[in-house]
Design an enzyme around this catalytic site. Structure first.
Site, mmCIF file in Angstrom:
data_model
loop_
_atom_site.group_PDB
_atom_site.id
_atom_site.type_symbol
_atom_site.label_atom_id
_atom_site.label_comp_id
_atom_site.label_asym_id
_atom_site.label_seq_id
_atom_site.Cartn_x
_atom_site.Cartn_y
_atom_site.Cartn_z
ATOM 1 N N ASN A 1 0.851 -1.200 0.000
ATOM 2 C CA ASN A 1 0.000 0.000 0.000
ATOM 3 C C ASN A 1 0.885 1.248 0.000
ATOM 4 O OD1 ASN A 1 0.471 0.879 2.884
ATOM 5 N ND2 ASN A 1 -0.286 -1.198 3.210
ATOM 6 N N ARG A 2 0.252 2.399 -0.053
ATOM 7 C CA ARG A 2 0.986 3.654 -0.263
ATOM 8 C C ARG A 2 1.499 4.310 1.015
ATOM 9 N NH1 ARG A 2 0.243 5.371 -5.431
ATOM 10 N NH2 ARG A 2 -1.612 4.620 -6.499
#
Ligand code: CTP
Length: 413
Positions: A209-210
């Site tokens: 994920n970011r």
């Protein structure tokens, strides 16, 4: 916004890093007046400070006497930051000496003062220095916890100057909020998770994920500077400056994070789950790289990861406070706040920080905004500001709740 900052520099080898602090402050738009001590000039020349600040550099009160600089500079300052602050500078500041322009300025200011110590471990831990630091802190001066690591020569230990980026982040926090770093978490054991887990598909690919880890690091950074003993469990936070004074535990996957958090939380007074945990992981990890052998794309079967926050709440020890984060985008079913309220009751934690994400918001950004929701019904809006500012608001709420019976911090200096 342009602010007037005095950057004091005293004479230790870390003085060379003050140039980077100065550069970062001026690049943030601040007007910086550098006041080195005579010894600082043995490490960095006055010309360097003059060129980088665009302002004259003096060390003693007898220069430009008609302008009364030892009073004027301090009166105009909105923050005095001394980096590095040597043991000698701390001693002189603690005892109100005024034998050069820097210490005289420290006696005239009413703005926040932040001293960033750098010295050998023996000097930092000497009872004389400990007493001087305690005296300065009792007067409201922010004396930053030093980092641990390589010192001059072959020595290593606590006493290292924190990274310039961290110094400027903390200085900017004090410019935003003068009372952001009280010593109200002394004796409190804190564990914070940060970053984003990666769930491997094969040796080269993963589901991730970011999350950059910046918000969790800011939470750990502010806790350490408010006096807490901090363990930071970090998953993939490359490039983010490790906060001074914390113990770092590195993890990779959600299951590793789960194990580390359960272990670290056994002794903790406050647990903060700021990490972005992958909810699912591939059912199998291929031992070799998945090849494009046929035209059909492979199907990845996923398994659900444990909900770490829910497990931490279930195992919460008496008096322990558990804080969750919620990354929300809002959808047809409700806005960010509606989803956050539902998440707070679903997870059962004491406090929940809800951030609006998506459209380039929050993840990887220096700023953050949102809501702080408490199980006791409090709902506090967190206006857009730096991630350390949001962290300081969170610790205000934790401290306010922790000092109420039956909670009490262990009595440690
Ligand atoms: N969290 C956790 N373990 C998981 C997933 C999330 O401990 N497997 C924690 C996060 O660290 C955060 C909180 O739960 O503190 C909320 O995370 P978030 O991703 O916003 O919510 P989810 O639980 O994943 O729920 P949803 O995907 O439905 O929004």
């Amino acid at each position: 916004m342009t602010r007037r900052v005095v950057l004091g520099v005293s004479g230790g080898i870390a003085a060379y890093k003050s140039c980077e602090v100065l550069r970062r402050l001026t690049e943030s738009g601040h007007q910086v007046r550098v006041i080195p001590t005579e010894s600082a000039l043995k490490f960095v020349g006055a010309a360097t400070f003059e060129a980088l600040s665009g302002q004259p550099v003096r060390t003693e009160v007898f220069a430009d006497v008609a302008e009364v600089p030892h009073v004027r500079v301090g009166q105009r300052a909105e923050l005095v930051l001394v980096a590095p602050a040597t043991a000698d500078l701390l001693a002189r500041a603690a005892h109100g000496r005024a034998d050069d322009l820097l210490t005289a300025t420290l006696l005239t200011v009413s703005c926040p003062v932040m001293l960033v110590p750098a010295m050998h471990t023996e000097m930092w831990e000497h009872p004389a220095t400990r007493d001087n630091v305690a005296l300065l802190r009792s007067r409201g001066v922010v004396v930053v916890e030093p980092a641990s690591g390589r010192l001059t020569g072959a020595d290593s230990g606590p006493g290292r100057l924190p990274e310039p980026a961290e110094i400027v982040e903390l200085a900017s926090l004090l410019l935003e909020r003068a009372d952001a770093l009280p010593r109200d978490l002394v004796g409190c054991r804190v564990v914070v998770s940060a970053g984003g887990t990666r769930e491997p598909l094969d040796p080269v690919r993963f589901l991730g994920n970011r999350s950059s880890g910046r918000q969790g690091y800011a939470v750990a950074r502010v806790a350490a500077q408010r006096g807490a003993e901090v363990a930071l469990v970090a998953a993939h936070t490359d490039g983010v400056v490790v906060p001074a004074g914390v113990r770092l535990v590195g993890v990779d996957t959600a299951r590793q994070l789960h194990e580390a958090m359960l272990g670290e939380s056994e002794q903790a007074d406050v647990v903060v789950m700021a990490a972005a945990v992958a909810d699912f992981r591939p059912a199998t990890m291929e031992e070799s790289k998945i090849k494009k052998t046929s035209t059909a794309a492979p199907t990845v079967r996923l398994l659900t990861n444990p909900d770490i926050l829910v497990d931490l709440v279930a195992r919460r020890r008496p008096g322990q406070l558990v804080v969750g984060f919620a990354a929300e985008t809002g959808d047809a079913a409700g806005g960010v706040l509606d989803h956050a309220r539902a998440k707070l009751s679903r997870k059962g934690c004491d406090l929940l920080v809800a951030n609006a994400v998506g459209d380039g918001k929050a993840f990887g950004q220096p700023n953050n905004a949102g809501w702080l929701l408490a199980a006791d019904g409090a709902e506090i809006e967190l206006p857009l500001g730096s991630k350390v500012l949001l962290a300081s608001r969170l610790w205000d709420e934790v401290a306010a709740r922790r000092i109420k019976p039956p909670f009490s911090f262990r009595d440690r200096p």
